[in-house]
Design an enzyme around this catalytic site. Structure first.
Site, short mmCIF file in Angstrom:
data_model
loop_
_atom_site.label_atom_id
_atom_site.label_comp_id
_atom_site.label_asym_id
_atom_site.label_seq_id
_atom_site.Cartn_x
_atom_site.Cartn_y
_atom_site.Cartn_z
N SER A 136 4.52 2.62 8.03
CA SER A 136 4.47 1.39 7.03
C SER A 136 5.33 1.23 6.31
CB SER A 136 3.13 1.80 6.31
OG SER A 136 1.91 1.75 6.95
N HIS A 188 0.83 -1.10 -0.09
CA HIS A 188 0.10 -0.11 -0.16
C HIS A 188 0.83 1.50 -0.02
CE1 HIS A 188 0.44 -0.19 4.53
NE2 HIS A 188 0.68 1.14 4.44
N ASP A 247 0.07 -7.61 1.41
CA ASP A 247 0.66 -6.05 1.61
C ASP A 247 2.21 -6.08 1.71
OD1 ASP A 247 0.49 -3.67 1.58
OD2 ASP A 247 -0.37 -3.17 3.51
#
Length: 474
Positions: free
Chosen positions: A227, A123, A153
């Site tokens: 992230s 992402h 992911d």
């Protein structure tokens, strides 16, 4: 004049009497209170910043070494996309472009090899036309996208450098323990090279909509921008890729989640060798046991994974696993919930042999199972995953005797939201051609490929009540 002198004398006398009274009564009393304070019941307050001083030197976690090993190998990843706006008459007459590159987001990444391979979240780089990577020494490189795994992911990037780069070695995420100290290293809110500490709060944690994910949960502070960053143990080994937080505000409120390093490493190795992820499939369906499930199934066991069905021609069927078996362990990993099962299988490849410990009729059995390749059991077409109808279901329901394929996952937003195709619906026909099994779906996939949206005019299916329906596309 005499009155003034009298007033001054009275004032001076009053001051002397006050000072004497203080010395005689008050000062002596305060000295007694001070001397008795250690034996009193009043609490003694210790500043929280000094609490660690109560620990012996060898009892303190060595977080400094872990941070020094990691910080130079965690990078800042920036995602640049094309921003398009509606074209105006002025744009047409002036020949002005309505497209421009714009920074769409930023996150973190971890260098995992000296030649510049970087792991991050999918992402973080999704939709990018350019990906730039900034190292801790402020050098910036343009990165190439090697491959991605949207389901887990994870994405793999590559940068080219004239010299070997600092990197983090993979640790064994299965060996991590609840209560173990970990560090989260990343770039929250564009604050580069940020280190936070916490402990592992839980393992094999699934989140709503996680589709069988198996996260490591920690209380290390993670915020937007973290992230794709590193979760490392006290040895500076990579045990997870920081991926998500649970929050009502968008910022950290106490819990963060990381993809375990064993899963990330297997995905990266598959992408580098095959170009995509090679899933090893056990071939069982069922549910995690608890008190409520045990009551519904009329069994006494409340731990393990209850097998409700076995996929035809799967490794589990070939090995002899049957409906009603309770899976207790895979190799040495205890199975208490579905995310335990799915998380461990994500670290395995087709043809791997897994030792499956089951409980059957009160007896413990250990059965070796050869995992099958996902493509041998499932086919993806129209952004939908299909499998054959289990023979047991065909024998039980007349509506299924003619065959078809079962939807196991629907990622096609139009067919899911607007048409209403759901999991466990059965596709029986496409464009008036009967669909009996996966081979028919494979033929449709080869015929239409990615142009299915233009070529498919009609779908016939059975809903979850086995009612026949059809959809016409104009």
């Amino acid at each position: 004049m005499k009155k003034i002198l009298t007033l001054v004398f009275v004032s001076a006398l009053g001051g002397l009497l006050t000072l004497g009274g203080y010395k005689l009564f008050v000062e002596d009393t305060q000295s007694e209170i001070t001397a008795e304070q250690p034996n009193s019941q009043l609490p003694i307050y210790v500043p929280t910043s000094s609490t660690n001083a109560l620990l012996k030197e060898d009892e303190r976690p060595d977080l400094i070494t872990a941070a020094e090993k990691t910080i130079d190998a965690v990078v800042h990843v920036k995602n640049t996309q094309i921003n398009r706006r509606p074209q105006t008459w002025e744009d047409i007459f002036s020949n002005r472009r309505v497209e421009r590159k714009q920074l769409a987001g930023a996150g973190s990444g971890v260098i995992i090899s000296p030649d510049g391979h970087i792991v991050t979240n999918n992402h973080v780089i999704s939709g990018a036309v350019e990906i730039s990577v900034t190292l801790n020494n402020n050098r910036t490189y343009m990165a190439k996208l090697v491959g991605t795994d949207e389901k887990n992911d994870i994405a793999l990037l590559k940068i080219d450098s004239d010299e070997d780069l600092p990197f983090v070695t993979f640790g064994d995420s299965d060996a991590t323990r609840i209560g173990e100290w970990v560090l989260a290293v990343g770039n929250p809110f564009n604050l580069t090279s940020t280190v936070t500490a916490g402990i592992i709060s839980a393992k094999s944690r699934d989140l709503p909509g996680g589709r069988g994910q198996s996260f490591i949960q920690t209380d290390a502070a993670v915020n937007p921008g973290n992230s794709g960053g590193a979760l490392v143990n006290v040895n500076g080994e990579l045990v997870g890729i920081n991926t998500a937080i649970t929050s009502q505000t968008g910022s950290y409120i106490g819990y963060s989640f990381a993809v375990p390093s064993n899963i990330a490493r297997k995905i990266i190795e598959d992408i580098m060798e095959y170009g995509d992820v090679q899933d090893g499939i056990l071939g069982v369906n069922g549910l995690a046991l608890n008190s409520e499930a045990a009551k519904q199934l009329d069994i006494d066991e409340t731990e393990g994974f209850y097998v409700s069905s076995v996929e035809s021609e799967s490794g589990a069927e070939v090995a002899g696993i049957t409906e009603g078996d309770i899976i207790r362990r895979l190799d040495n990993v205890e199975i208490n919930k579905f995310s335990d099962l799915s998380g461990y299988l994500k670290t395995k490849s087709p043809s791997d042999i897994v030792s499956v410990e089951i409980l059957r009729d009160g007896d413990i059995k250990t059965i070796p199972v050869i995992l099958k390749k996902r493509e041998s059991l499932y086919v993806e077409f129209m952004d939908i995953q299909f499998r054959d109808i289990p023979q047991k279901a065909k024998d039980k329901y007349d509506a299924l005797s003619g065959g078809g394929v079962v939807i196991t996952e629907n990622k096609n937003s139009f067919l899911y939201r607007d048409v209403g195709l759901r999991r466990n619906f059965v596709i029986t026909g496409i464009n008036d051609i009967q669909i009996k099994n996966l081979d028919d779906i494979k033929a449709m996939k080869e015929k239409f490929g990615d142009n299915y949206s233009k070529e498919i005019k009609k779908l016939e299916f059975l809903d979850d009540n086995l009612q026949r329906k059809e959809i016409l596309f104009r």
